[in-house]
Enzyme design. Structure first.
Site, PDB file in Angstrom:
ATOM      1  N   THR A  14      29.469  -5.273 -14.221  1.00  0.00           N
ATOM      2  CA  THR A  14      28.330  -5.981 -14.809  1.00  0.00           C
ATOM      3  C   THR A  14      28.218  -7.410 -14.255  1.00  0.00           C
ATOM      4  O   THR A  14      29.217  -8.115 -14.113  1.00  0.00           O
ATOM      5  CB  THR A  14      28.499  -6.018 -16.349  1.00  0.00           C
ATOM      6  N   ARG A  16      19.326  -6.978 -12.667  1.00  0.00           N
ATOM      7  CA  ARG A  16      18.242  -7.952 -12.464  1.00  0.00           C
ATOM      8  C   ARG A  16      16.959  -7.279 -11.987  1.00  0.00           C
ATOM      9  O   ARG A  16      16.980  -6.151 -11.489  1.00  0.00           O
ATOM     10  CB  ARG A  16      18.686  -9.059 -11.514  1.00  0.00           C
ATOM     11  N   HIS A  46      30.649 -13.361  -6.333  1.00  0.00           N
ATOM     12  CA  HIS A  46      29.597 -12.407  -5.978  1.00  0.00           C
ATOM     13  C   HIS A  46      28.229 -13.063  -6.186  1.00  0.00           C
ATOM     14  O   HIS A  46      27.458 -12.701  -7.047  1.00  0.00           O
ATOM     15  CB  HIS A  46      29.735 -11.163  -6.857  1.00  0.00           C
ATOM     16  N   ASN A  78      24.263 -10.302 -20.982  1.00  0.00           N
ATOM     17  CA  ASN A  78      25.416  -9.466 -20.631  1.00  0.00           C
ATOM     18  C   ASN A  78      26.724  -9.973 -21.237  1.00  0.00           C
ATOM     19  O   ASN A  78      27.652  -9.188 -21.446  1.00  0.00           O
ATOM     20  CB  ASN A  78      25.517  -9.320 -19.114  1.00  0.00           C
ATOM     21  N   ARG A 138      28.495  -4.011   2.863  1.00  0.00           N
ATOM     22  CA  ARG A 138      27.172  -4.412   3.375  1.00  0.00           C
ATOM     23  C   ARG A 138      27.316  -5.092   4.733  1.00  0.00           C
ATOM     24  O   ARG A 138      26.581  -4.790   5.687  1.00  0.00           O
ATOM     25  CB  ARG A 138      26.511  -5.361   2.369  1.00  0.00           C
TER      26      ARG A 138
HETATM   27  P1  A3D Z   1      21.297   0.231 -15.633  1.00  0.00           P
HETATM   28  O1  A3D Z   1      20.816   1.427 -14.889  1.00  0.00           O
HETATM   29  O2  A3D Z   1      20.323  -0.533 -16.457  1.00  0.00           O
HETATM   30  O3  A3D Z   1      22.526   0.695 -16.566  1.00  0.00           O
HETATM   31  C1  A3D Z   1      23.112  -0.135 -17.508  1.00  0.00           C
HETATM   32  C2  A3D Z   1      23.359   0.721 -18.733  1.00  0.00           C
HETATM   33  O4  A3D Z   1      24.112  -0.049 -19.675  1.00  0.00           O
HETATM   34  C3  A3D Z   1      22.062   1.158 -19.430  1.00  0.00           C
HETATM   35  O5  A3D Z   1      21.981   2.567 -19.472  1.00  0.00           O
HETATM   36  C4  A3D Z   1      22.176   0.539 -20.820  1.00  0.00           C
HETATM   37  O6  A3D Z   1      21.608   1.341 -21.839  1.00  0.00           O
HETATM   38  C5  A3D Z   1      23.690   0.404 -20.963  1.00  0.00           C
HETATM   39  N1  A3D Z   1      24.148  -0.535 -21.975  1.00  0.00           N
HETATM   40  C6  A3D Z   1      23.615  -1.738 -22.323  1.00  0.00           C
HETATM   41  N2  A3D Z   1      24.335  -2.283 -23.314  1.00  0.00           N
HETATM   42  C7  A3D Z   1      25.362  -1.428 -23.596  1.00  0.00           C
HETATM   43  C8  A3D Z   1      26.450  -1.436 -24.512  1.00  0.00           C
HETATM   44  N3  A3D Z   1      26.640  -2.450 -25.351  1.00  0.00           N
HETATM   45  N4  A3D Z   1      27.313  -0.397 -24.512  1.00  0.00           N
HETATM   46  C9  A3D Z   1      27.126   0.651 -23.663  1.00  0.00           C
HETATM   47  N5  A3D Z   1      26.111   0.716 -22.782  1.00  0.00           N
HETATM   48  C10 A3D Z   1      25.245  -0.313 -22.744  1.00  0.00           C
HETATM   49  O7  A3D Z   1      21.986  -0.809 -14.640  1.00  0.00           O
HETATM   50  P2  A3D Z   1      22.889  -0.476 -13.342  1.00  0.00           P
HETATM   51  O8  A3D Z   1      23.776   0.670 -13.632  1.00  0.00           O
HETATM   52  O9  A3D Z   1      22.012  -0.445 -12.149  1.00  0.00           O
HETATM   53  O10 A3D Z   1      23.728  -1.847 -13.259  1.00  0.00           O
HETATM   54  C11 A3D Z   1      24.687  -2.148 -14.247  1.00  0.00           C
HETATM   55  C12 A3D Z   1      25.207  -3.556 -14.066  1.00  0.00           C
HETATM   56  O11 A3D Z   1      25.867  -3.677 -12.801  1.00  0.00           O
HETATM   57  C13 A3D Z   1      24.130  -4.654 -14.073  1.00  0.00           C
HETATM   58  O12 A3D Z   1      24.594  -5.778 -14.794  1.00  0.00           O
HETATM   59  C14 A3D Z   1      23.974  -5.007 -12.599  1.00  0.00           C
HETATM   60  O13 A3D Z   1      23.513  -6.320 -12.392  1.00  0.00           O
HETATM   61  C15 A3D Z   1      25.400  -4.844 -12.126  1.00  0.00           C
HETATM   62  N6  A3D Z   1      25.581  -4.669 -10.689  1.00  0.00           N
HETATM   63  C16 A3D Z   1      26.654  -5.269 -10.139  1.00  0.00           C
HETATM   64  C17 A3D Z   1      26.900  -5.136  -8.799  1.00  0.00           C
HETATM   65  C18 A3D Z   1      28.104  -5.811  -8.206  1.00  0.00           C
HETATM   66  O14 A3D Z   1      28.324  -5.710  -7.032  1.00  0.00           O
HETATM   67  C19 A3D Z   1      28.982  -6.596  -9.038  1.00  0.00           C
HETATM   68  C20 A3D Z   1      26.034  -4.392  -7.984  1.00  0.00           C
HETATM   69  C21 A3D Z   1      24.946  -3.791  -8.576  1.00  0.00           C
HETATM   70  C22 A3D Z   1      24.723  -3.926  -9.946  1.00  0.00           C
END
Ligand code: A3D
Length: 322
Positions: free
Chosen positions: A122, A85, A178, A98, A154
């Site tokens: 995710t 986000r 969450h 997603n 946290r």
């Molecule tokens: P980010 O650094 O954007 O990494 C996501 C990666 O996924 C990017 O490199 C994209 O290119 C790649 N991607 C998108 N579509 C595909 C696909 N179809 N196949 C393979 N790779 C793909 O994000 P992030 O690493 O910071 O966060 C990833 C996810 O975790 C997000 O949805 C966040 O909201 C979520 N998240 C969850 C928590 C929880 O506690 C549950 C905490 C923090 C982030």
């Protein structure tokens, strides 16, 4: 015995940190994939070179989404693919985009790594792990969501700081979905074995301070999103998922709060939501149903209702899930 294989699906901020931690802990060989092939390959190469300095034994490689076959035979898949986000967005705003990613990733896991223990990160977490499990067709004990370890971490961090006590002696527990209505459980959270209500009596902090820490925990992700300005938290989310992967790979049988599939526990069916669970070589080996008092149960039910509405939204978007 062959080394374990860990597939990271999504190699962004969390994916890169997962790879570093998995390497440092020598959990196994690591395959990174991403829709942007260069990101997976570049980070894998960078981390392979880090091994020369840190001295960890792990083979690292990267692949793009057209080559999901690279995850073949993985023992653990950790899914962060999708978008995070931005300031002002809620996790729920990510659902439509997603969900499509979960469909693609779920199909890949089903085809190439049907024996893996799958950890989804995710967002919006509980609905995404529910959908991912459907798309993979894997047994419910092999697909889990990471959120409770992070939310509890946290809460622990704030408690340790307020009490002036080492974080080593703080054990916090947060259940539920969450989202902003997650359920930090004060009766089941302790400092040096002392439940939080007694910590208030001992003067560690006031009831008002405790209430403020509960509120801050609920908004903990948003606080970091606002500070970063772009993207969301990644160090603690990665560390949390690695603790779950390690418990599976080393059969540690840790009891951790995770988004697990409920089949009657707490009177809830076919929903993923944060509960205490034991993770060992059998995946989610046991869901521990805690005795919640009236107030805790009301908060938990409210949180479950939020998750349920997101799951209903997934069913509307993707007929395959209905
Ligand atoms: P980010 O650094 O954007 O990494 C996501 C990666 O996924 C990017 O490199 C994209 O290119 C790649 N991607 C998108 N579509 C595909 C696909 N179809 N196949 C393979 N790779 C793909 O994000 P992030 O690493 O910071 O966060 C990833 C996810 O975790 C997000 O949805 C966040 O909201 C979520 N998240 C969850 C928590 C929880 O506690 C549950 C905490 C923090 C982030």
């Amino acid at each position: 015995m062959a080394r374990a294989k860990i597939a990271l699906i999504g190699s962004g901020q969390i994916g890169g940190t997962l790879a570093l931690l998995a390497g440092l802990k020598e959990l196994g060989d690591i395959v990174m994939t991403d829709i942007i092939e260069g990101v997976a390959k570049g980070k894998a190469l960078d981390l392979a070179q880090t091994a020369a300095v840190e001295g960890y034994n792990a083979k690292l490689s990267g692949a793009g989404p057209e080559n999901y076959a690279a995850i073949a035979g993985a023992d653990v898949c950790i899914v962060t693919a999708g978008v995070p986000r931005k300031p002002g967005m809620s996790r729920d705003d990510l659902l439509g985009i997603n969900l499509k990613v979960m469909e693609q990733v779920g199909a890949a896991i089903k085809q190439h790594a049907p024996n893996a223990f799958v950890i989804c990160i995710t967002n919006p977490l509980d609905a995404m792990v529910w959908a991912l499990r459907k798309f993979t067709g894997l047994p419910a004990n092999k697909v889990v969501g990471m959120a409770g370890v992070l939310d509890s971490a946290r809460f622990s961090c704030f408690l340790a700081e307020a009490a002036g006590v080492s974080i080593e002696d703080v054990r916090a527990l947060t259940l539920g979905g969450h989202g902003d209505d997650m359920v930090p459980l004060v009766r089941y959270s302790t400092i040096g074995g002392v439940p939080l209500p007694d910590c208030v009596k001992l003067g560690f902090f006031s009831q008002e301070q405790l209430d403020a820490m509960i509120k801050r925990t609920r908004g903990g992700g948003g606080e970091i999103v606002a500070l970063l300005g772009t993207g969301s938290a990644f160090y603690a989310p990665a560390a949390s998922a690695i603790s779950m992967a390690e418990s599976y790979l080393r059969d540690k049988k840790r009891m951790l709060p995770c988004a697990a599939h409920l089949d009657g526990e707490y009177g809830i069916k076919d929903t993923y939501v944060g509960v205490s669970a034991i993770i060992g070589a059998g995946g989610i080996e046991k869901i521990v149903e805690l005795a919640l008092d009236e107030n805790e149960k009301a908060m938990f039910d409210k949180s479950v209702a939020s998750v349920q509405s997101l799951i209903d939204a997934c069913k509307k978007i993707s007929p395959a899930l209905a």
